[in-house]
Design a protein around this motif. Structure first.
Motif, PDB file in Angstrom:
ATOM      1  N   GLY A  48      55.832   3.602  24.715  1.00 41.95           N
ATOM      2  CA  GLY A  48      56.444   4.910  24.918  1.00 41.95           C
ATOM      3  C   GLY A  48      55.604   5.849  25.749  1.00 41.95           C
ATOM      4  N   CYS A  49      54.345   5.495  25.970  1.00 43.58           N
ATOM      5  CA  CYS A  49      53.475   6.448  26.660  1.00 43.58           C
ATOM      6  C   CYS A  49      53.855   6.522  28.137  1.00 43.58           C
ATOM      7  CB  CYS A  49      52.013   6.062  26.518  1.00 43.58           C
ATOM      8  SG  CYS A  49      50.940   7.383  27.081  1.00 43.58           S
ATOM      9  N   PRO A  50      54.105   7.724  28.644  1.00 44.35           N
ATOM     10  CA  PRO A  50      54.588   7.858  30.017  1.00 44.35           C
ATOM     11  C   PRO A  50      53.500   7.670  31.082  1.00 44.35           C
ATOM     12  CG  PRO A  50      54.386  10.021  29.019  1.00 44.35           C
ATOM     13  CD  PRO A  50      54.033   9.032  27.964  1.00 44.35           C
ATOM     14  N   CYS A  51      52.255   7.498  30.703  1.00 40.82           N
ATOM     15  CA  CYS A  51      51.208   7.394  31.710  1.00 40.82           C
ATOM     16  C   CYS A  51      51.355   6.089  32.490  1.00 40.82           C
ATOM     17  CB  CYS A  51      49.830   7.470  31.070  1.00 40.82           C
ATOM     18  SG  CYS A  51      49.416   5.986  30.162  1.00 40.82           S
ATOM     19  N   GLU A  52      50.616   6.013  33.606  1.00 35.71           N
ATOM     20  CA  GLU A  52      50.769   4.825  34.433  1.00 35.71           C
ATOM     21  C   GLU A  52      49.831   3.704  34.010  1.00 35.71           C
ATOM     22  OE1 GLU A  52      50.227   6.379  38.334  1.00 35.71           O
ATOM     23  OE2 GLU A  52      52.097   7.523  38.190  1.00 35.71           O
ATOM     24  N   ALA A  53      48.571   4.051  33.805  1.00 29.62           N
ATOM     25  CA  ALA A  53      47.609   2.966  33.589  1.00 29.62           C
ATOM     26  C   ALA A  53      46.646   3.261  32.451  1.00 29.62           C
ATOM     27  CB  ALA A  53      46.832   2.719  34.881  1.00 29.62           C
ATOM     28  N   GLY A  54      47.120   4.033  31.503  1.00 25.42           N
ATOM     29  CA  GLY A  54      46.225   4.330  30.383  1.00 25.42           C
ATOM     30  C   GLY A  54      45.812   5.788  30.389  1.00 25.42           C
ATOM     31  N   CYS A  55      45.819   6.407  29.203  1.00 28.19           N
ATOM     32  CA  CYS A  55      45.468   7.819  29.088  1.00 28.19           C
ATOM     33  C   CYS A  55      44.920   8.063  27.686  1.00 28.19           C
ATOM     34  CB  CYS A  55      46.706   8.674  29.355  1.00 28.19           C
ATOM     35  SG  CYS A  55      47.889   8.647  27.999  1.00 28.19           S
ATOM     36  N   PRO A  56      44.406   9.258  27.425  1.00 34.90           N
ATOM     37  CA  PRO A  56      43.835   9.519  26.090  1.00 34.90           C
ATOM     38  C   PRO A  56      44.839   9.315  24.958  1.00 34.90           C
ATOM     39  CG  PRO A  56      43.274  11.280  27.624  1.00 34.90           C
ATOM     40  CD  PRO A  56      44.283  10.419  28.310  1.00 34.90           C
ATOM     41  N   SER A  57      46.134   9.392  25.275  1.00 34.04           N
ATOM     42  CA  SER A  57      47.137   9.252  24.223  1.00 34.04           C
ATOM     43  C   SER A  57      47.461   7.788  23.894  1.00 34.04           C
ATOM     44  CB  SER A  57      48.431   9.955  24.626  1.00 34.04           C
ATOM     45  OG  SER A  57      48.181  11.312  24.868  1.00 34.04           O
ATOM     46  N   CYS A  58      46.964   6.862  24.692  1.00 28.44           N
ATOM     47  CA  CYS A  58      47.248   5.459  24.347  1.00 28.44           C
ATOM     48  C   CYS A  58      45.968   4.638  24.339  1.00 28.44           C
ATOM     49  CB  CYS A  58      48.326   4.880  25.242  1.00 28.44           C
ATOM     50  SG  CYS A  58      47.960   4.923  27.009  1.00 28.44           S
ATOM     51  N   ILE A  59      45.670   3.951  25.451  1.00 25.07           N
ATOM     52  CA  ILE A  59      44.507   3.062  25.397  1.00 25.07           C
ATOM     53  C   ILE A  59      43.220   3.746  25.833  1.00 25.07           C
ATOM     54  CG2 ILE A  59      45.869   0.961  25.693  1.00 25.07           C
ATOM     55  CD1 ILE A  59      44.997   0.970  28.650  1.00 25.07           C
ATOM     56  N   ALA A  63      44.676  -2.804  32.926  1.00 24.55           N
ATOM     57  CA  ALA A  63      44.342  -2.841  31.506  1.00 24.55           C
ATOM     58  C   ALA A  63      45.555  -2.573  30.630  1.00 24.55           C
ATOM     59  CB  ALA A  63      43.244  -1.818  31.217  1.00 24.55           C
ATOM     60  N   LYS A  64      46.350  -1.582  31.033  1.00 20.51           N
ATOM     61  CA  LYS A  64      47.477  -1.209  30.186  1.00 20.51           C
ATOM     62  C   LYS A  64      48.461  -2.371  30.080  1.00 20.51           C
ATOM     63  CE  LYS A  64      50.816   2.476  29.285  1.00 20.51           C
ATOM     64  NZ  LYS A  64      51.419   3.729  29.738  1.00 20.51           N
ATOM     65  N   GLN A  65      48.655  -3.032  31.204  1.00 21.74           N
ATOM     66  CA  GLN A  65      49.605  -4.149  31.224  1.00 21.74           C
ATOM     67  C   GLN A  65      49.136  -5.302  30.326  1.00 21.74           C
ATOM     68  OE1 GLN A  65      50.183  -5.698  35.185  1.00 21.74           O
ATOM     69  NE2 GLN A  65      50.756  -7.667  34.265  1.00 21.74           N
TER      70      GLN A  65
HETATM   71 ZN   LIG Z   1      49.059   6.616  28.038  1.00 23.97          ZN
END
Ligand SMILES: [Zn+2]
Lengths: 760, 404
Positions: free
Chosen positions: A719-730, A740-742
């Motif tokens: 659900g996180c709208p960021c592209e490649a990772g942000c403080p709210s997810c990874i 990394a996010k993928q």
């Molecule tokens: Zn994120």
């Protein structure tokens, strides 16, 4: 009025940030007449206060306690909880003036509130009932009177642990006649603190047995998922749960608000603090009495000053906005509480200090800056809004942490199960051992004696081998000059914490504590230590004395110590290994060792590395429990292992921040290790370990709920709208070209596909 | 039953602690005693009253004037103390932390019987003997009406009561007179001795020689060592230490009585003299206080004591309206020591008693000069006084002028 404000809000451009809006309908009161065994004097007293009948849960509590049942009353805020224990206790003491009761509250402030209430009731009952507080502030000449004469002694678990139980002979009068033990705010006693308190209560019951008493336990808790189980684990006895709340509540609008994203690629959202301020302002400007909750002290002060500043323009409103937190003087707090009840204060900004039982009446609106950490406290805070029949509103404003983002985008979690489970492990080896020392100091152990229903022979013979106990003629005696309770703190996560001392401008005040295990990482010399949003430079770390000396600075970087954590599995307690599938989940005992070699200075925002320094501190070892899961990843061989490592670190970060949802703990209570090829599982593996030596049950709980835990992490990532990772997810990724996010998503997907279903 | 419990109960080897006989400890005058609570060990020594402990004979206790002791101890109830009903008591414990885990493993008591002082020591040879030991002590205490101890009000006595509670004995009902010599000794010797511990009093006042004594702080660990090894010799110096302490209580009472009974002229230490004078001041016995203050001042050993004694003397004279004596001392203090207080007293005296405003101004000025550097508050008071004096003087001058 509040209806109009909400209507405007619904129509405004802010409405698109609302992720959840639900109306909780009005709930009428359910009454029962006064029980026939209620002393007429008490009935008169209640009538004087305008109480003609009891709520159903109060009546039920009264009946159960009167028939000597141990109970846990589960009550939301402002539902007449105190009568659940005060009525049966006062009723019994009036009939049996020699009998006594012990009240335990987690904080001094709560204890003082209770004493004021009980004293006024005692006076109105013809001074027949004497209530005293016994805590660190009690004058020594008053102590004698309290020991011999107080019908009701109000204290906290720490004082019971270090001041009362070790001196039980001086309290003979209390223990011989102890009829009731009241344990309020039961949900606060969880994790390490709760595991300690459970042992203090074991010791209490042991001392009571010595003096021939067997008190009834009356516990009260905020809404948690397992009140009965938690109560039973904490007091070591079967309990009856009273959870049919008969108190009325007015209609209430519950709103979740997610600050909008302002930078899509970095996933940065608008500050929750400013959004909170904006929403609170809207209520207060319309003369709606509002309480704002925020977690950090520094945020509290900022919010108060922002709100006061905005209202200066509107004339006299500025004085009607106050702050409230634990550090304020009692007199000041009483004044604010009174002004709140009388409506003189229009807006109050509080830490969770006002979440507990402090009486401030009910307010019309609550704005919560950031998820307070547990669903129980979220409901306590929401519960501060609501008056009989009048519409009230509660707004939760999420911040950008993964936990907040999960909650704000998955409201069904909050509403669905209602609350999380409070976990304790009174049998944690280290905690149990500590309290066995205290217990042996208090009374010699008999050979074969159980402690909290547990056979502790091996512990006792260990203490004999250590030369601390002496076994002679079938008993274990304390054989040391030491007063063991002094060395054991119920509150700090570990018994040997490091303190951080602020030396700015020649001052010398303790500003924080760090556990031994984290010390090399957080307070090595040269570290920038963050405290309440301020930066401190650590000038000196005295490893022997466990002290770090730091001074305030303003720099544009933070420090990040490279921590090489190694984790070795010692034993597997439970494992789930579905057939031939290349995945496994387990929990068990592990040895975590950590060594720091150097630290980096990293500039804010740009994240560039602007320097480094060496750290030469001893390697740390800790025996604890961990949950881990392994998952084979089928990737092209060309994918570099650093990328896989980054992805696993990201998953670990995500889990570290969402796991507390199931555990009712803080992210700081857990640690994570991600290994691309674990020596133990031979697969990519993520370990979540407990930061308290021996663990307090989190690892097992994670194992039991592993599917849920991984699902939540996956949903959040998806659900996180960021592209490649942000403080709210990874977590923020330095190099956003990496995938990394993928791979993190792939890893979780695979794990969910294969690993978490038991074999059919 | 668990395996390890079974092993413990049925398969454990002979225990080290079993069957320790009196003969094994083998102390002179020692024996094993049994009662319904079990067994313990008792050592009893008798000392003829005419024998010495330190520089005093034990029979000095026979002639003690208990009202003098009550005066030093500031405890009226001591007046009624009956020596034959008094128990001198000192315990050796497993620590000083207090709480239910601290116990007294050796309790020494002394009392006067016929022509002897009897020192009886109750010793538990291991933890399980505590109840038996306490039971006999508990019974014996009931035959007495008074306790004499050193710091017993805070330590030994509450500790014993806690132990009785733990042994489930009925609480002692009697209201014991309790003479705690620590408080009395502190009043007399606080200023003149480096410490008022019993050790220090023994060395400096009682002159009790201790050969190879064990320091009190090592006693708990020594006892634990004994429990582990059961080597009797580890206890020998603890027993001796305790006996000596108990006897010191007896001669300390004698010494205190002696001190309190001496005329001022016989006291050769100014700080001791000053301490005794303070007691009389607190008791408002002005004439006795004057005697001791004069002696303290005339011994002229330390400047601090001398000026304190003089100031105090002057205050008493003032209270008794002996203005000449008071004035003489203040003048001396103001001149010799530059004493601010004396200047203030003189300024007051000349203003209100002598009505000599000129002299009053002179001392107010001197006081102001002295106070400026040290004491802002005082200086302000002097300034205030000076202003008033100047006003009065101006008025007086006017009156004088108009008369002429
Ligand atoms: Zn994120």
């Amino acid at each position: 009025m509040i209806g109009q404000v909400l209507e405007q809000f619904r129509k405004s451009h802010l409405a698109k940030n609302v992720t959840f809006w639900q109306t909780i309908p009005e709930k009428p009161a359910q009454y029962r007449p006064f029980p026939s065994s209620l002393n007429p004097q008490i009935a008169d007293l209640l009538r004087d206060k305008g109480i003609e009948q009891l709520y159903t849960h109060q009546a039920q509590a009264f009946e159960l306690v009167s028939s000597s049942k141990d109970i846990v009353v589960v009550t939301p805020t402002a539902s007449g909880k105190t009568l659940c224990y005060n009525l049966p206790v006062l009723n019994h003491i009036l009939a049996n003036p020699a009998s006594r009761a012990l009240y335990l509250f987690p904080t001094k402030a709560l204890a003082q509130d209770q004493v004021a209430e009980l004293m006024s009731m005692g006076e109105r009952l013809g001074h027949a009932i004497k209530t005293y507080t016994y805590d660190g502030d009690t004058a020594s000449d008053a102590r004698q009177a309290i020991r011999s004469a107080g019908n009701i002694v109000v204290t906290n678990p720490d004082m019971l642990h270090s001041g009362i139980l070790p001196h039980h002979t001086k309290w003979m009068g209390l223990f011989e006649n102890l009829m009731y033990v009241v344990v309020d705010e039961l949900h606060i006693y969880r994790g390490v603190f709760g595991s300690h308190v459970a042992n203090v209560l074991r010791r209490l019951q042991r001392v009571c047995r010595f003096y021939g008493s067997n008190p009834v336990f009356i516990c009260a808790s905020a809404t948690i998922a397992n009140p009965g189980e938690h109560g039973r684990r904490l007091i070591g006895r079967e309990v009856e749960v009273v959870d049919q709340n008969g108190a009325p509540s007015g209609p209430k609008e519950v709103i979740f608000y997610n600050p909008p994203v302002v930078n899509q690629s970095l996933g940065i959202r608008r500050s929750s603090l400013l959004e909170t301020q904006r929403i609170a302002e809207e209520f207060i400007a319309n003369k709606i009495q509002t309480i704002v909750f925020t977690r950090a002290r520094v945020d509290l002060e900022v919010l108060v000053s922002y709100l006061q500043r905005s209202f200066k323009r509107l004339g006299d409103l500025a004085e009607k906005i106050r702050g409230y937190r634990g550090g304020y003087l009692p007199k000041q707090r009483r004044e604010i509480e009174r002004d709140l009840r009388e409506g003189k204060v229009l807006g109050v900004v509080s830490t969770n200090a006002l979440e507990l039982g402090v009486d401030i009446g009910s307010l019309q609106a609550v704005v919560i800056n950031g998820y307070p950490g547990t669903i129980a406290s979220l409901w306590q805070q929401i519960g501060r809004a609501g008056r009989k029949h009048e519409l009230a509103a509660a707004v939760l404003v999420g911040n950008s942490s993964p936990l907040n983002q999960y909650i704000i985008t998955h409201p069904e979690f909050v509403l669905g199960q209602g609350a999380e489970r409070a976990l304790i492990d009174p049998d944690n080896m280290y905690i149990l051992l500590s309290h066995l020392k205290c217990a042996a100091f208090e009374l010699p152990f008999q050979a074969g004696e159980l402690f909290g229903g547990k056979d502790v022979a091996e512990y006792l013979s260990f203490l004999v081998d250590e030369g601390i106990l002496r076994f002679v003629e079938g008993r274990y005696y304390w054989m040391s000059e030491v007063y063991p309770a002094n060395d054991i703190s119920l509150r700090s996560a570990s018994s040997d914490n490091f303190v951080i001392i602020d030396t700015t401008d020649g001052a010398s005040s303790v500003i924080g504590e760090v556990d031994r295990f984290s010390a090399p990482m957080l307070i090595h010399e040269g570290a920038i230590y963050m405290h309440e949003g301020r930066q401190y430079h650590v000038d000196q770390l005295d490893w022997e004395r466990q002290k770090a000396y730091a001074r305030r600075v303003k720099v544009d970087y933070y420090t990040d110590a490279n921590l090489d954590v190694d984790l070795k599995v010692l034993s597997v307690s439970e494992s789930l290994q579905p057939g031939t599938k290349p995945a496994a989940q387990s929990w068990g005992e592990v040895l975590v060792s950590a060594k720091t070699h150097l630290y980096k200075k990293i500039r804010f925002y740009t994240h560039e590395n602007i320097g480094w320094g060496p750290i030469s501190l001893p390697e740390q070892e800790m025996h604890t429990t961990a949950f881990w899961f392994a998952q084979k990843l089928d990737l092209e061989p060309s994918v570099p292992s650093e990328v896989v490592q980054n992805a696993l670190n990201g998953v670990a970060h995500l889990l570290l921040n969402t796991a507390p949802l199931e555990l009712m703990c803080e992210p700081g209570d857990l640690g994570v290790v991600a290994q691309v090829k674990s020596p133990f599982t031979k697969l990519p593996t993520i370990y979540i370990y407990e930061k308290y030596p021996g663990g307090v049950g989190y690892a097992k709980q994670l194992f039991d709920l592993s599917r849920l835990v991984l699902e939540r992490a996956y949903q959040l990532l998806q659900g996180c709208p960021c592209e490649a990772g942000c403080p709210s997810c990874i977590g923020p990724q330095v190099d956003i070209d990496q995938e990394a996010k993928q791979y993190a998503r792939l890893f979780l997907e695979e794990a969910l596909k294969h690993g978490t279903e038991p074999e059919a | 039953m668990e395996l390890n419990q079974k092993l413990r109960r049925f398969a454990a080897g002979p225990k080290l602690d079993k069957g320790l006989e009196a003969a094994e400890l083998g102390f002179a005058n020692g024996r094993e005693v049994s009662n319904p609570f079990g067994r313990y060990y008792m050592v009893e020594h008798t000392y003829p009253l005419d024998s010495y402990h330190g520089r005093l004979r034990l029979d000095s206790i026979l002639t003690v004037d208990w009202s003098r002791l009550a005066f030093i101890a500031k405890d009226e109830s001591v007046k009624t103390l009956d020596l034959r009903k008094a128990l001198f008591l000192d315990t050796e414990t497993t620590g000083i932390a207090g709480g239910a885990g601290t116990c007294a493993f050796l309790i020494g008591v002394a009392f006067v019987r016929d022509d002897d002082v009897v020192v009886r020591q109750y010793l538990m040879r291991d933890y399980h003997e505590e109840a038996a030991m306490l039971f006999d002590l508990y019974r014996m205490i009931q035959e007495f009406d008074a306790i004499v101890s050193f710091n017993g009000k805070c330590f030994d006595w509450p500790l014993l009561r806690d132990r009785f509670t733990l042994a489930r004995f009925e609480p002692l009902r009697k209201n014991y007179v309790h003479l705690d010599l620590l408080h009395a000794a502190r009043r007399l010797w606080r200023a003149s001795l480096p410490s008022c511990s019993l050790d220090s009093l023994e060395a400096h006042v009682l002159k009790v020689a201790r050969e190879q004594d064990i320091p009190g702080s090592l006693i708990p660990q020594r006892y634990f060592d004994f429990l582990r090894t059961k080597r009797a010799e580890l206890l020998i110096d603890i027993l001796e230490h305790n006996r000596s302490d108990v006897l010191s209580l007896v001669t300390l009472v004698g010494t205190l009585d002696l001190m309190a009974g001496k005329p001022a002229a016989e006291i050769k230490s100014d700080s001791l003299c000053w301490a005794i004078a303070r007691l009389y001041v607190q008791d408002r016995q002005w004439h006795r206080a004057i005697e001791f203050l004069q002696q303290a001042a005339s011994l002229n050993q330390s400047k601090a004591v001398r000026s304190a004694a003089c100031s105090q003397l002057a205050l008493i004279y003032r209270r008794l309206n002996l203005w000449d004596q008071a004035q003489a001392i203040w003048l001396m203090l103001a001149q010799e020591n530059g004493d601010i207080q004396a200047c203030e007293e003189l300024a007051k005296f000349y203003e209100h008693i002598c009505k000599d405003l000129g002299k009053a101004r002179q001392f107010a000025k001197q006081g102001l000069a002295l106070a400026m550097a040290k004491d802002r508050l005082r200086a302000a008071a002097f300034e205030h006084r000076l202003e008033r004096l100047e006003r009065k003087l101006a008025r007086q001058e006017k009156t004088t002028l108009s008369v002429h």
